[in-house]
Structure formats: C-alpha cells, structure tokens
Design a protein around this motif. Structure first.
Motif, PDB file in Angstrom:
ATOM      1  N   GLY A 220       0.794  -1.213   0.000  1.00 26.77           N
ATOM      2  CA  GLY A 220       0.000   0.000   0.000  1.00 26.77           C
ATOM      3  C   GLY A 220       0.833   1.272   0.000  1.00 26.77           C
ATOM      4  O   GLY A 220       1.975   1.291  -0.446  1.00 26.77           O
ATOM      5  N   CYS A 221       0.251   2.335   0.520  1.00 31.33           N
ATOM      6  CA  CYS A 221       0.874   3.660   0.499  1.00 31.33           C
ATOM      7  C   CYS A 221       1.849   3.827   1.659  1.00 31.33           C
ATOM      8  O   CYS A 221       1.472   3.631   2.826  1.00 31.33           O
ATOM      9  CB  CYS A 221      -0.200   4.733   0.574  1.00 31.33           C
ATOM     10  SG  CYS A 221       0.461   6.410   0.744  1.00 31.33           S
TER      11      CYS A 221
ATOM     12  N   ASN B  71       0.883   4.008   5.686  1.00 36.44           N
ATOM     13  CA  ASN B  71       1.479   3.037   6.598  1.00 36.44           C
ATOM     14  C   ASN B  71       2.217   3.721   7.741  1.00 36.44           C
ATOM     15  O   ASN B  71       2.131   3.298   8.901  1.00 36.44           O
ATOM     16  CB  ASN B  71       2.447   2.121   5.832  1.00 36.44           C
ATOM     17  CG  ASN B  71       1.749   1.268   4.792  1.00 36.44           C
ATOM     18  OD1 ASN B  71       0.529   1.146   4.808  1.00 36.44           O
ATOM     19  ND2 ASN B  71       2.510   0.684   3.887  1.00 36.44           N
TER      20      ASN B  71
ATOM     21  N   ASN C  45      -5.937   1.312  -2.090  1.00 32.00           N
ATOM     22  CA  ASN C  45      -4.627   1.026  -1.506  1.00 32.00           C
ATOM     23  C   ASN C  45      -4.761   0.324  -0.163  1.00 32.00           C
ATOM     24  O   ASN C  45      -4.081  -0.666   0.105  1.00 32.00           O
ATOM     25  CB  ASN C  45      -3.839   2.331  -1.331  1.00 32.00           C
ATOM     26  CG  ASN C  45      -2.865   2.577  -2.459  1.00 32.00           C
ATOM     27  OD1 ASN C  45      -1.957   1.782  -2.699  1.00 32.00           O
ATOM     28  ND2 ASN C  45      -3.039   3.674  -3.163  1.00 32.00           N
ATOM     29  N   ALA C  46      -5.641   0.853   0.682  1.00 30.75           N
ATOM     30  CA  ALA C  46      -5.803   0.288   2.023  1.00 30.75           C
ATOM     31  C   ALA C  46      -6.391  -1.120   1.960  1.00 30.75           C
ATOM     32  O   ALA C  46      -5.928  -2.033   2.657  1.00 30.75           O
ATOM     33  CB  ALA C  46      -6.697   1.194   2.868  1.00 30.75           C
TER      34      ALA C  46
ATOM     35  N   ALA D  79      -3.873  -3.679   0.505  1.00 30.98           N
ATOM     36  CA  ALA D  79      -2.835  -4.015   1.477  1.00 30.98           C
ATOM     37  C   ALA D  79      -3.398  -4.888   2.599  1.00 30.98           C
ATOM     38  O   ALA D  79      -2.742  -5.835   3.045  1.00 30.98           O
ATOM     39  CB  ALA D  79      -2.228  -2.741   2.053  1.00 30.98           C
TER      40      ALA D  79
END
Length: 204
Positions: free
Chosen positions: A111-112, A116, A170-171, A174
């Motif tokens: 992810g980002c 994170n 993204n979240a 992940a």
C-alpha cells in the motif's frame, strides 16, 4: 576520516553512507514496516557503523521523515506519477493511477508508504503525520487540476472522489493482499469520470 571496511568488503563509511542508509530504509521500512525495522537491521543493510548512522540521522524518527520526503522529491510513488504522464490525455491519466503494481502471487501488497507510516505512528510522530497530510493534499490538488484539464463539470468534486477511491483501494489491497481492489476502484472511477464529463457543457 577514511572509510572502514566490513568483513564482506562493503564500505562502512565514506561519502555514500547517507545514500546507503536511505536506500536501506526505503527497502526495509516499506517491506517490513517501520516499527519492525530496528536500527541494527538498517546499519547492517546499509553497511555502515553505528557511529556513521547517527552522524547522518541522530534518531530513527529523523530517518523515517527523510524516507517519506524522498517520495516527494526523488522517488515518486509510481501510481501517483501517472498523473504527470504527458503521453496520455487527462482523462486517461485519472484512470491510470488505479493500475496495480505488477508482481507474482507471493508479492506482498504494502500500500501507500505515507498511510502506513501514519498508522504505525499512532499519533506519536507528529512530523510524519504532517508530511503525510501535505502529501495527500498535494495529490488531491493534482487530481483536481487533471480533472480541470479533462473538462469535468465539477473538477473539485471529481478530484476528491477519485482520491477517496484511490486511498480506499490502496488500504483494502494491502489489508487483504488482493489487487482486485484496484480493478474495482478503476471501474468505479470510470463511472464517476463518465458522469463528470457528460455533465460538462459543450466546449467547456
């Protein structure tokens, strides 16, 4: 002072030490997580002595902050960099951010890095939170600007909506280690984009 040499032949000091530390941070912080990566692991991966490490970064938090700044200046996040691609029209650039990073089935989706870092900081790293907020706002602003270029009826709303889709994809990707989230988000983004462009007055 001359660089010392480790048992594996790698320089443990010298002019490239700072870059090696940052490169190690970029790999380990992203792959393992910030809390799970100790200073000892960074020192070993960068082939520097503890003294050299602390000369360049007095604290681990200082290294975390510089690690994040690099995504703004030297190593942009690939998906976000799609907005700058001059080979695609604006509408295509807005959709290009949802293309997942390619990898095999064993590749862990992380992810980002900004997201994170904020989650790991849990409110205890205010400068990290500030860097993340600045980065996310700049990303939203770039989405809005690209939506203007594309001729969206309400570029501000479209840009903010696409930012929500992107961050959510993204979240979720992940959390579940499943790139399908990007495909679903792209389809939703296409629907939003079609509506925004259809509502735009002719020649607008």
């Amino acid at each position: 002072m001359a660089a010392t040499i480790s048992t594996n032949g790698a320089a443990r000091g010298g002019r490239g030490a700072r870059e090696r530390i940052l490169r190690a941070a970029g790999e380990l912080f992203y792959a393992r997580g910030i809390h799970a990566t100790g200073v000892a692991a960074l020192i070993e991966a960068a082939h520097v002595s503890p003294r050299t490490f602390y000369v360049h970064f007095p604290t681990k938090n200082a290294l975390v902050e510089e690690y994040l700044r690099r995504f703004e200046s030297e190593k942009p996040i690939p998906a976000e960099a799609e907005l700058e691609g001059e080979d695609l029209p604006p509408a295509r650039r807005l959709l290009a951010i949802f293309v997942p990073v390619e990898g095999d089935a064993l590749t862990l989706i992380r992810g980002c890095p900004f997201h994170n870092a904020v989650i790991e900081g849990a409110g205890e790293l205010p400068e990290v939170a500030r860097l993340a907020q600045r980065h996310k706002q700049a990303f939203r602003d770039r989405l809005v600007a690209t939506a203007v270029e594309a001729g969206a009826a309400d570029p501000d709303a479209l840009g903010r909506q696409l930012a929500v889709l992107f961050e959510g994809a993204n979240a979720l990707a992940a959390s579940c280690n499943d790139a399908q989230a990007f495909t679903d988000a792209r389809q939703a983004a296409q629907t939003l984009l079609d509506i925004a462009l259809a509502a735009s007055p002719p020649g607008g």
